[in-house]
Design a protein around this motif. Structure first.
Motif, PDB file in Angstrom:
ATOM      1  N   LEU A  55       0.830  -1.208   0.000  1.00 53.70           N
ATOM      2  CA  LEU A  55       0.000   0.000   0.000  1.00 53.70           C
ATOM      3  C   LEU A  55       0.864   1.258   0.000  1.00 53.70           C
ATOM      4  O   LEU A  55       0.497   2.268  -0.609  1.00 53.70           O
ATOM      5  CB  LEU A  55      -0.932  -0.015   1.207  1.00 53.70           C
ATOM      6  N   ALA A  56       2.007   1.209   0.657  1.00 54.06           N
ATOM      7  CA  ALA A  56       2.911   2.358   0.664  1.00 54.06           C
ATOM      8  C   ALA A  56       3.430   2.638  -0.740  1.00 54.06           C
ATOM      9  O   ALA A  56       3.482   3.792  -1.186  1.00 54.06           O
ATOM     10  CB  ALA A  56       4.064   2.124   1.629  1.00 54.06           C
ATOM     11  N   ALA A  57       3.828   1.578  -1.456  1.00 54.26           N
ATOM     12  CA  ALA A  57       4.319   1.757  -2.823  1.00 54.26           C
ATOM     13  C   ALA A  57       3.214   2.272  -3.734  1.00 54.26           C
ATOM     14  O   ALA A  57       3.462   3.070  -4.636  1.00 54.26           O
ATOM     15  CB  ALA A  57       4.871   0.431  -3.352  1.00 54.26           C
ATOM     16  N   THR A  58       1.975   1.829  -3.494  1.00 50.53           N
ATOM     17  CA  THR A  58       0.850   2.293  -4.302  1.00 50.53           C
ATOM     18  C   THR A  58       0.575   3.775  -4.057  1.00 50.53           C
ATOM     19  O   THR A  58       0.264   4.517  -4.994  1.00 50.53           O
ATOM     20  CB  THR A  58      -0.408   1.465  -3.984  1.00 50.53           C
ATOM     21  N   CYS A  59       0.703   4.180  -2.804  1.00 51.60           N
ATOM     22  CA  CYS A  59       0.486   5.591  -2.482  1.00 51.60           C
ATOM     23  C   CYS A  59       1.524   6.486  -3.139  1.00 51.60           C
ATOM     24  O   CYS A  59       1.208   7.582  -3.621  1.00 51.60           O
ATOM     25  CB  CYS A  59       0.529   5.804  -0.966  1.00 51.60           C
ATOM     26  N   GLY A  60       2.777   6.021  -3.195  1.00 52.93           N
ATOM     27  CA  GLY A  60       3.834   6.851  -3.744  1.00 52.93           C
ATOM     28  C   GLY A  60       4.111   8.023  -2.821  1.00 52.93           C
ATOM     29  O   GLY A  60       3.937   7.970  -1.607  1.00 52.93           O
ATOM     30  N   ARG A  61       4.561   9.104  -3.374  1.00 51.25           N
ATOM     31  CA  ARG A  61       4.805  10.338  -2.611  1.00 51.25           C
ATOM     32  C   ARG A  61       5.660  10.086  -1.373  1.00 51.25           C
ATOM     33  O   ARG A  61       5.469  10.691  -0.324  1.00 51.25           O
ATOM     34  CB  ARG A  61       3.487  10.996  -2.205  1.00 51.25           C
ATOM     35  N   ASN A  62       6.591   9.138  -1.487  1.00 49.78           N
ATOM     36  CA  ASN A  62       7.519   8.842  -0.387  1.00 49.78           C
ATOM     37  C   ASN A  62       6.809   8.411   0.888  1.00 49.78           C
ATOM     38  O   ASN A  62       7.273   8.688   1.993  1.00 49.78           O
ATOM     39  CB  ASN A  62       8.406  10.061  -0.098  1.00 49.78           C
ATOM     40  N   ILE A  63       5.675   7.736   0.732  1.00 52.53           N
ATOM     41  CA  ILE A  63       4.971   7.172   1.885  1.00 52.53           C
ATOM     42  C   ILE A  63       5.731   5.944   2.364  1.00 52.53           C
ATOM     43  O   ILE A  63       6.070   5.054   1.570  1.00 52.53           O
ATOM     44  CB  ILE A  63       3.529   6.801   1.524  1.00 52.53           C
ATOM     45  N   THR A  64       6.018   5.878   3.646  1.00 51.84           N
ATOM     46  CA  THR A  64       6.733   4.734   4.211  1.00 51.84           C
ATOM     47  C   THR A  64       5.754   3.664   4.651  1.00 51.84           C
ATOM     48  O   THR A  64       4.538   3.874   4.717  1.00 51.84           O
ATOM     49  CB  THR A  64       7.582   5.162   5.412  1.00 51.84           C
ATOM     50  N   GLU A  65       6.317   2.501   4.957  1.00 54.34           N
ATOM     51  CA  GLU A  65       5.479   1.401   5.458  1.00 54.34           C
ATOM     52  C   GLU A  65       4.756   1.802   6.741  1.00 54.34           C
ATOM     53  O   GLU A  65       3.591   1.483   6.935  1.00 54.34           O
ATOM     54  CB  GLU A  65       6.361   0.177   5.705  1.00 54.34           C
ATOM     55  N   LYS A  66       5.448   2.519   7.618  1.00 55.85           N
ATOM     56  CA  LYS A  66       4.841   2.944   8.869  1.00 55.85           C
ATOM     57  C   LYS A  66       3.663   3.880   8.613  1.00 55.85           C
ATOM     58  O   LYS A  66       2.609   3.751   9.248  1.00 55.85           O
ATOM     59  CB  LYS A  66       5.884   3.648   9.740  1.00 55.85           C
ATOM     60  N   GLU A  67       3.822   4.812   7.673  1.00 52.09           N
ATOM     61  CA  GLU A  67       2.736   5.739   7.362  1.00 52.09           C
ATOM     62  C   GLU A  67       1.566   5.019   6.712  1.00 52.09           C
ATOM     63  O   GLU A  67       0.395   5.348   6.956  1.00 52.09           O
ATOM     64  CB  GLU A  67       3.262   6.844   6.445  1.00 52.09           C
TER      65      GLU A  67
END
Length: 580
Positions: free
Chosen positions: A131-143
């Motif tokens: 889901l983090a990779a799908t979000c992009g925008r430098n979203i981390t796994e924690k976020e």
């Protein structure tokens, strides 16, 4: 499904040549058969009747490889979806949990209504990475984990809709259970296990991948004695949540509804196993099949579907809004174990993306033997690697390997196949890798990490793929991604998986004598063991019943003559004109 027919009656195997449990829309349209189709077909004018082409499938398409998924399992899988989550949330208002009071006790209101439940969820790091990779925008796994929390618990999430505005009381990280499983697995390999129980046969094979377990049970039962008995993180988390909450809240396990977010469709099959119910650990005395430790599993892709079904844009949840407040867990020590690491983890990329079972064992062996060295030897492809731990003097201490992907797994199980005695008098033993003068290298291993998916769990079948419309839209892709784009996408998911803050503090366990333990890959083995022992003592259940599971050979009825003696007599009589 007919009320007469239950899932228990469906023990047939669905062969790829007959049918497949790929999504229905990918299957060729079925034609309605008339009565004549039941008789022997007659070829007229040399013309063969048209037969619908079978669905083309690959190993990637199968849930558990080579058609070893039964129709019963297909039903069980279909019952676990984002729709099932919403339907369960709308059955009735959730149980009201009040407390803790001055004595730290909780009161549960609404137990008189059997439709009311307490909702708990656990989320895997691989799903958060996807889901983090799908979000992009430098979203981390924690976020990404915080976004899932807002969806499942927050007022702007599932609570904003539905009949009863229900949400989840707790959302936990499965990394806590993963760390416990790593310690338990290491103890199983290096020691005698819990309670003096005997270890599996060598080489010990990981059992946290349900696709691999399903494959072994149905096609190669001779490897079952080699399977690790330690539960997977999903299963251990389910047992921990239900046994602890049931004990401290004074409610039965069936009033606790546990959702797991996982990277793999096979985890749905794992959740349906009879061995992973309270019948295996609770002292109910009832002859029942038990209540599941994990009631429902949804994949990373289904998280987006869950949000969309309620009209929520999942990507809008990556805001600066404060996280929803979780009610304190009824037991402070268990809460510290579950929540001390937050929604993140920190481990070396050398551990891989499937939990790091083998890596943890290798690091613990190296810590026990100062001066030792770990040597790696690449196999026929990137998903086969051999590891050897040698002492300072060059003596071999430990040998292990990893085998990922069904093509490599097939080579492994072939090497483990036992010798079969020839029926010819005086002939040599044949049919196995143990031929005269030949010794299988697989038998030299003490441990093998086995995973069904090439590349590991971040490449699970339930992960969001690069050709998903959501990903293509957010990445601005107009044409179907090729192999290079798929490889780049997987590297982004892996990068998100290892995006944990390396500066996070790791608890250093202090023993009763004041000694401090050096963590192994950021994990304190003695802390995990002490917590597990505390869990067993507070619930009054033997630890081996809580953390271990079992396996059994599954035999297909397909192709076997099920005709009874009476039916055969009737058939014979009809062929000879009655006669009685």
């Amino acid at each position: 499904m007919s009320a007469i027919l239950s899932a228990d009656d469906l023990n047939d195997f669905i062969s790829p040549g007959v049918a497949c449990i790929k999504p229905v829309e990918t299957l060729p349209p079925s034609t309605t058969a008339d009565a004549s189709s039941l008789e022997t077909e007659v070829i007229l004018d040399g013309q063969q009747p048209e037969v619908a082409q079978p669905a083309k499938i690959t190993l990637t398409d199968c849930l558990a490889c080579s058609g070893c998924v039964t129709s019963a399992e297909a039903v069980l899988v279909s019952l676990q979806s984002h729709s099932e989550v919403l339907n369960t949330l709308d059955l009735g208002p959730s149980l009201d949990l009040l407390g803790p009071d001055a004595d730290g006790r909780y009161t549960v209101h609404g137990l008189e209504d059997e439709s009311r439940k307490l909702f708990v969820a656990s989320v895997s790091p691989q799903s958060r990475a996807s889901l983090a990779a799908t979000c992009g925008r430098n979203i981390t796994e924690k976020e990404a984990g915080q976004m899932i929390q807002r969806l499942l618990m927050g007022e702007e999430g599932l609570r904003a809709g539905g009949r009863w505005h229900n949400g989840f009381a707790w959302v936990f990280d499965t990394n806590a259970a993963r760390e416990a499983c790593l310690v338990l697995g290491s103890d199983e390999v290096l020691n005698e296990g819990i309670g003096g129980a005997s270890r599996p046969a060598k080489p010990i094979l990981t059992s946290s991948c349900p696709g691999w377990v399903c494959y072994a049970e149905k096609t190669h039962p001779y490897v079952l004695p080699h399977l690790s008995r330690v539960k997977s993180p999903q299963a251990l988390m389910g047992t921990l949540i239900k046994s602890t909450l049931s004990k401290f809240l004074g409610i039965s396990p069936d009033r606790i509804w546990h959702l797991a977010v996982m990277p793999c469709f096979d985890k749905k099959l794992e959740a349906s196993r009879e061995e992973l119910t309270d019948a295996a650990w609770a002292r109910t005395g009832k002859a029942s099949r038990g209540v599941r430790d994990v009631d429902c599993v949804i994949t990373s892709k289904e998280v987006l579907m869950l949000a969309e079904s309620r009209g929520i844009n999942f990507f809008d949840l990556a805001s600066s809004r404060p996280l929803p407040r979780q009610t304190p867990f009824p037991d402070a020590r268990i809460e510290k174990f579950l929540c001390s690491r937050g929604s993140s983890h920190s481990q070396s990329s050398a551990a891989g993306t499937s939990g790091g079972y083998l890596y943890f064992i290798l690091q613990e062996i190296k810590a026990r033997h100062p001066g030792s060295d770990i040597q790696t030897t690449k196999g026929r492809n990137a998903d086969v690697v051999e590891y050897t731990v040698t002492s300072a003097s060059g003596e071999v201490i430990f040998k292990a390997a990893k085998y990922y992907g069904f093509r490599n797994i097939q080579n492994l199980v072939r090497k483990l196949k036992p010798a079969s005695a020839s029926r010819i008098f005086g002939a040599r033993t044949a049919g196995s890798a143990r031929r005269t003068g030949v010794k299988s290298t697989a038998l030299d291993y003490a441990y093998v990490e086995v995973m069904a998916c090439p590349g590991g769990c971040t490449n699970g079948g339930g992960q969001i793929k690069v050709d998903d419309p959501v990903v293509m839209g957010r990445r601005g892709l107009s044409s179907k991604p090729g192999p290079s784009e798929q490889k780049e996408w997987l590297s982004l998911v892996d990068e998100a998986y290892f995006s944990a803050d390396e500066s996070e503090d790791v608890d250093v366990h202090v023993g009763a004598d004041g000694s401090q333990e050096v963590p192994v890959n950021g994990i304190s083995p003695s802390y995990a063991r002490d917590t597990l022992a505390y869990w067993a003592s507070t619930t009054g259940i033997a630890l081996d019943k809580l953390v271990y599971t079992s396996y059994r050979e599954v035999v297909s009825d397909v192709g076997k003559d099920k005709t009874t003696d009476t039916e055969r007599v009737i058939q014979l009589a009809s062929k000879v004109g009655g006669g009685w």
